[in-house]
Design an enzyme around this catalytic site. Structure first.
Site, PDB file in Angstrom:
ATOM      1  N   HIS A  85      43.695 -27.082  52.287  1.00  0.00           N
ATOM      2  CA  HIS A  85      43.338 -28.710  52.997  1.00  0.00           C
ATOM      3  C   HIS A  85      42.349 -29.231  52.489  1.00  0.00           C
ATOM      4  CE1 HIS A  85      45.396 -26.461  56.475  1.00  0.00           C
ATOM      5  NE2 HIS A  85      44.907 -25.240  56.284  1.00  0.00           N
ATOM      6  N   SER A 116      52.258 -12.688  55.101  1.00  0.00           N
ATOM      7  CA  SER A 116      51.652 -13.590  54.124  1.00  0.00           C
ATOM      8  C   SER A 116      51.540 -14.515  53.885  1.00  0.00           C
ATOM      9  CB  SER A 116      53.050 -12.803  52.689  1.00  0.00           C
ATOM     10  OG  SER A 116      52.531 -11.564  52.730  1.00  0.00           O
ATOM     11  N   CYS A 164      49.811  -9.028  51.746  1.00  0.00           N
ATOM     12  CA  CYS A 164      50.157  -7.802  52.238  1.00  0.00           C
ATOM     13  C   CYS A 164      51.130  -6.717  50.968  1.00  0.00           C
ATOM     14  CB  CYS A 164      51.028  -7.573  53.315  1.00  0.00           C
ATOM     15  SG  CYS A 164      52.841  -8.311  53.695  1.00  0.00           S
TER      16      CYS A 164
END
Length: 259
Positions: free
Chosen positions: A114, A109, A137
């Protein structure tokens, strides 16, 4: 209300969202181009991006375990958050988490962002790209954050990929490869947001892979000029700039050069 799935043990499904936007700007002179890059770097520095990802984490019902951020020279920034499903963090109790759970959630997780500001002096067009990846998850899914993410950026072109991997089991031991009904990423975007875009889907339902691309419909030239008033430009110049901006958007949206 849809009945909640009854599972045996932990939900092992991994849900991944890749969210990519492009913001386009017309900056004619080298000074304007540099000023645009500086503006983007200040507006979307690592501190601001951390706040955006922190809100996203809160919206999906997860908890931040660790955060790392970095601003780059000459431009750009990155942020990474390691997260865990809230229900798995000691079930809300104030006690240490079992070490095996920490490793599991650190591996599976996370949220990353970016940024990629760039320009080319020959075209007078600057672009700002943002890539956000969310991997979770368990029961939590990042899809509910799409309207929020689109609203946090000047999103001219948006590309989204959503994948569900692995399997979990119900109480009878039957494998489940999907724990929620889904036909399109667009199902999780408000009608008001979709009204502003042309959207295209490419989905592989049998593989639980969903892809959506969106292109802004209306182009208000003033929104794309940096430190310039559109009414100060001659009509032919406004038309030429608008044409170049639309061509840039279509090329990015289609992934093909337009000549």
């Amino acid at each position: 209300m849809e009945e909640k799935l009854k599972l045996y043990g932990f939900n092992n499904l991994t849900k991944s969202l890749s969210f990519n936007i492009f913001d386009i700007c017309y900056a004619k002179t080298p000074r304007e181009q540099q000023d645009y890059i500086k503006y983007i770097d200040e507006q979307y520095n690592s501190d601001r991006l951390t706040k955006i990802l922190s809100k996203l984490t809160e919206m999906i019902g997860a908890r931040i375990l660790n955060a790392a951020k970095q601003d780059y020279e000459p431009q750009g920034a990155s942020v990474t958050l390691l997260i865990a499903e809230e229900a798995a963090v000691a079930a809300g109790k104030k006690r240490p988490i079992d070490s095996s759970s920490v490793v599991m959630h650190l591996d599976k997780s996370h949220v990353t962002v970016h940024t990629y500001p760039e320009f080319h002096p020959d075209t007078s067009i600057a672009t700002f790209r943002v890539d956000i990846d969310v991997a979770t998850c368990g029961e939590i899914t990042p899809l509910k954050t799409l309207d929020y993410l689109i609203g946090q950026f000047d999103s001219d072109i948006i590309t989204m990929d959503y994948r569900v991997r692995g399997f979990t089991r119900d109480m009878r031991g039957k494998k489940l490869f999907m724990d929620h009904h889904m036909t399109s990423i667009q199902d999780y975007i408000s009608d008001k947001t979709l009204e502003s875009y042309d959207a295209v889907d490419v989905n592989l339902y049998q593989s639980n892979i969903f892809h959506t691309r969106m292109l802004i419909k209306e182009l208000d030239l003033q929104n794309y000029l940096f430190n310039t008033d559109s009414y100060e430009l001659p009509p032919k110049t406004r038309l030429a700039i608008s044409t170049n901006l639309r061509r840039e958007m279509i090329e990015i949206f289609s992934g093909k050069n337009v000549y």
